[in-house]
Motif scaffolding. Structure first.
Motif, PDB file in Angstrom:
ATOM      1  N   VAL A  10       0.645  -1.262   0.087  1.00 28.07           N
ATOM      2  CA  VAL A  10      -0.004   0.020  -0.102  1.00 28.07           C
ATOM      3  C   VAL A  10       0.925   1.321   0.168  1.00 28.07           C
ATOM      4  O   VAL A  10       0.651   2.276  -0.684  1.00 28.07           O
ATOM      5  CB  VAL A  10      -0.978   0.181   1.182  1.00 28.07           C
ATOM      6  CG1 VAL A  10      -1.625   1.238   1.201  1.00 28.07           C
ATOM      7  CG2 VAL A  10      -1.947  -1.181   1.047  1.00 28.07           C
ATOM      8  N   VAL A  11       1.935   1.308   0.785  1.00 28.84           N
ATOM      9  CA  VAL A  11       2.616   2.516   0.909  1.00 28.84           C
ATOM     10  C   VAL A  11       3.456   2.595  -0.420  1.00 28.84           C
ATOM     11  O   VAL A  11       3.683   3.674  -0.968  1.00 28.84           O
ATOM     12  CB  VAL A  11       3.990   2.361   2.159  1.00 28.84           C
ATOM     13  CG1 VAL A  11       4.967   3.202   2.022  1.00 28.84           C
ATOM     14  CG2 VAL A  11       3.111   2.442   3.551  1.00 28.84           C
ATOM     15  N   ALA A  12       4.066   1.443  -1.111  1.00 29.29           N
ATOM     16  CA  ALA A  12       4.616   1.560  -2.301  1.00 29.29           C
ATOM     17  C   ALA A  12       3.623   2.006  -3.293  1.00 29.29           C
ATOM     18  O   ALA A  12       4.065   2.867  -4.223  1.00 29.29           O
ATOM     19  CB  ALA A  12       5.112   0.188  -2.772  1.00 29.29           C
ATOM     20  N   ALA A  13       2.525   1.637  -3.429  1.00 26.36           N
ATOM     21  CA  ALA A  13       1.414   2.234  -4.268  1.00 26.36           C
ATOM     22  C   ALA A  13       1.073   3.574  -4.076  1.00 26.36           C
ATOM     23  O   ALA A  13       0.891   4.314  -5.129  1.00 26.36           O
ATOM     24  CB  ALA A  13       0.123   1.176  -4.172  1.00 26.36           C
ATOM     25  N   LEU A  14       0.968   4.016  -2.948  1.00 25.00           N
ATOM     26  CA  LEU A  14       0.734   5.391  -2.778  1.00 25.00           C
ATOM     27  C   LEU A  14       2.270   6.359  -2.984  1.00 25.00           C
ATOM     28  O   LEU A  14       1.716   7.363  -3.685  1.00 25.00           O
ATOM     29  CB  LEU A  14       0.361   5.647  -1.054  1.00 25.00           C
ATOM     30  CG  LEU A  14      -0.705   5.078  -0.596  1.00 25.00           C
ATOM     31  CD1 LEU A  14      -0.709   5.451   0.918  1.00 25.00           C
ATOM     32  CD2 LEU A  14      -1.665   5.903  -1.289  1.00 25.00           C
ATOM     33  N   ILE A  15       3.166   5.757  -2.960  1.00 20.79           N
ATOM     34  CA  ILE A  15       4.536   6.495  -3.414  1.00 20.79           C
ATOM     35  C   ILE A  15       4.228   6.553  -4.748  1.00 20.79           C
ATOM     36  O   ILE A  15       4.645   7.464  -5.603  1.00 20.79           O
ATOM     37  CB  ILE A  15       5.749   5.707  -3.094  1.00 20.79           C
ATOM     38  CG1 ILE A  15       5.785   5.964  -1.278  1.00 20.79           C
ATOM     39  CG2 ILE A  15       6.978   6.308  -3.699  1.00 20.79           C
ATOM     40  CD1 ILE A  15       6.806   5.240  -0.752  1.00 20.79           C
ATOM     41  N   VAL A  16       4.008   5.623  -5.670  1.00 18.92           N
ATOM     42  CA  VAL A  16       3.858   5.328  -7.032  1.00 18.92           C
ATOM     43  C   VAL A  16       2.985   6.344  -7.532  1.00 18.92           C
ATOM     44  O   VAL A  16       3.273   7.048  -8.468  1.00 18.92           O
ATOM     45  CB  VAL A  16       3.705   4.267  -7.715  1.00 18.92           C
ATOM     46  CG1 VAL A  16       3.243   4.062  -9.113  1.00 18.92           C
ATOM     47  CG2 VAL A  16       4.908   3.084  -7.335  1.00 18.92           C
ATOM     48  N   ILE A  17       1.764   6.233  -6.763  1.00 20.36           N
ATOM     49  CA  ILE A  17       0.743   7.347  -7.293  1.00 20.36           C
ATOM     50  C   ILE A  17       1.059   8.817  -7.004  1.00 20.36           C
ATOM     51  O   ILE A  17       0.909   9.681  -7.825  1.00 20.36           O
ATOM     52  CB  ILE A  17      -0.572   6.919  -6.397  1.00 20.36           C
ATOM     53  CG1 ILE A  17      -1.242   5.929  -6.835  1.00 20.36           C
ATOM     54  CG2 ILE A  17      -1.703   8.077  -6.620  1.00 20.36           C
ATOM     55  CD1 ILE A  17      -2.241   5.161  -6.253  1.00 20.36           C
ATOM     56  N   ALA A  18       1.601   8.933  -6.000  1.00 18.77           N
ATOM     57  CA  ALA A  18       2.214  10.225  -5.685  1.00 18.77           C
ATOM     58  C   ALA A  18       3.351  10.721  -6.517  1.00 18.77           C
ATOM     59  O   ALA A  18       3.052  11.949  -7.208  1.00 18.77           O
ATOM     60  CB  ALA A  18       2.672  10.467  -4.153  1.00 18.77           C
ATOM     61  N   LEU A  19       4.240   9.891  -7.006  1.00 22.05           N
ATOM     62  CA  LEU A  19       5.070  10.207  -7.865  1.00 22.05           C
ATOM     63  C   LEU A  19       4.452  10.511  -9.406  1.00 22.05           C
ATOM     64  O   LEU A  19       4.884  11.525 -10.151  1.00 22.05           O
ATOM     65  CB  LEU A  19       6.248   9.020  -7.715  1.00 22.05           C
ATOM     66  CG  LEU A  19       7.231   8.916  -8.901  1.00 22.05           C
ATOM     67  CD1 LEU A  19       8.251  10.370  -8.376  1.00 22.05           C
ATOM     68  CD2 LEU A  19       8.204   7.878  -9.112  1.00 22.05           C
ATOM     69  N   LEU A  20       3.504   9.832  -9.709  1.00 16.91           N
ATOM     70  CA  LEU A  20       2.610   9.899 -10.993  1.00 16.91           C
ATOM     71  C   LEU A  20       2.220  11.397 -11.077  1.00 16.91           C
ATOM     72  O   LEU A  20       2.244  12.096 -12.032  1.00 16.91           O
ATOM     73  CB  LEU A  20       1.790   8.854 -11.201  1.00 16.91           C
ATOM     74  CG  LEU A  20       2.309   7.574 -11.626  1.00 16.91           C
ATOM     75  CD1 LEU A  20       1.260   6.409 -11.748  1.00 16.91           C
ATOM     76  CD2 LEU A  20       3.082   7.621 -12.975  1.00 16.91           C
ATOM     77  N   VAL A  21       1.504  11.662  -9.768  1.00 18.07           N
ATOM     78  CA  VAL A  21       0.877  13.129  -9.629  1.00 18.07           C
ATOM     79  C   VAL A  21       1.837  14.403  -9.998  1.00 18.07           C
ATOM     80  O   VAL A  21       1.589  15.092 -10.683  1.00 18.07           O
ATOM     81  CB  VAL A  21       0.193  13.052  -8.371  1.00 18.07           C
ATOM     82  CG1 VAL A  21      -0.504  14.535  -8.088  1.00 18.07           C
ATOM     83  CG2 VAL A  21      -1.045  12.150  -8.429  1.00 18.07           C
ATOM     84  N   VAL A  22       3.060  13.817  -9.327  1.00 16.17           N
ATOM     85  CA  VAL A  22       3.870  15.220  -9.390  1.00 16.17           C
ATOM     86  C   VAL A  22       4.558  15.216 -10.743  1.00 16.17           C
ATOM     87  O   VAL A  22       4.837  16.279 -11.262  1.00 16.17           O
ATOM     88  CB  VAL A  22       5.095  14.752  -8.400  1.00 16.17           C
ATOM     89  CG1 VAL A  22       6.240  15.598  -8.521  1.00 16.17           C
ATOM     90  CG2 VAL A  22       4.657  14.915  -6.901  1.00 16.17           C
ATOM     91  N   LEU A  23       4.884  14.048 -11.424  1.00 14.77           N
ATOM     92  CA  LEU A  23       5.349  14.151 -12.748  1.00 14.77           C
ATOM     93  C   LEU A  23       4.347  14.343 -13.682  1.00 14.77           C
ATOM     94  O   LEU A  23       4.616  15.372 -14.659  1.00 14.77           O
ATOM     95  CB  LEU A  23       5.957  12.762 -13.121  1.00 14.77           C
ATOM     96  CG  LEU A  23       7.012  12.187 -12.445  1.00 14.77           C
ATOM     97  CD1 LEU A  23       7.218  10.645 -12.986  1.00 14.77           C
ATOM     98  CD2 LEU A  23       8.162  12.962 -12.717  1.00 14.77           C
TER      99      LEU A  23
END
Length: 130
Positions: A10-23
């Motif tokens: 879940v933490v990894a998924a949230l990090i990936v989602i946050a990274l996608l949003v930032v990019l």
């Protein structure tokens, strides 16, 4: 699966989602900046075009004013020439009237020739024959 593994996923998924949003936001900002730059360049080009058009218009107005002055000068000169011709003709008539040796027929023929030599037509200010 253990609770720790689920939390890590879940933490990894949230990090990936946050990274996608930032990019995604960065990409959007880059596109907006590029559009702003393009709009700025278009505005700058439009200002240059407007300045050139203003200069061209001013030059055209100046040429038109110069042409009007030239035309007025030509009309004035033609009026002076016509007045001079009238005065010369009147002086001829006066001389013929005073001269006892003057032949009236010759005087009339000369007056008719002078009248015939005047061109009643000509070019008007519009460039057409009157």
């Amino acid at each position: 699966m253990s609770t720790g593994a689920i939390i890590a996923i879940v933490v990894a998924a949230l990090i990936v989602i946050a990274l996608l949003v930032v990019l995604s936001r960065r990409g959007r900002e880059r596109r907006l900046d590029a559009r702003r730059d393009e709009a700025h360049q278009i505005r700058r080009d439009a200002e240059v075009s407007r300045a050139q058009a203003d200069q061209t218009r001013a030059e055209a107005e100046e040429r038109a004013a110069r042409a009007r002055r030239e035309e007025a000068g030509a009309r004035e000169q033609a009026a002076r020439a016509e007045a001079g011709q009238r005065e010369a003709q009147e002086r001829h008539i006066e001389a013929d009237r005073i001269d006892p040796d003057a032949d009236e027929r010759e005087a009339l023929e000369r007056d008719e020739r002078e009248q015939g030599s005047k061109d009643p037509g000509g070019v008007t200010s519009h460039g057409r024959d009157s």
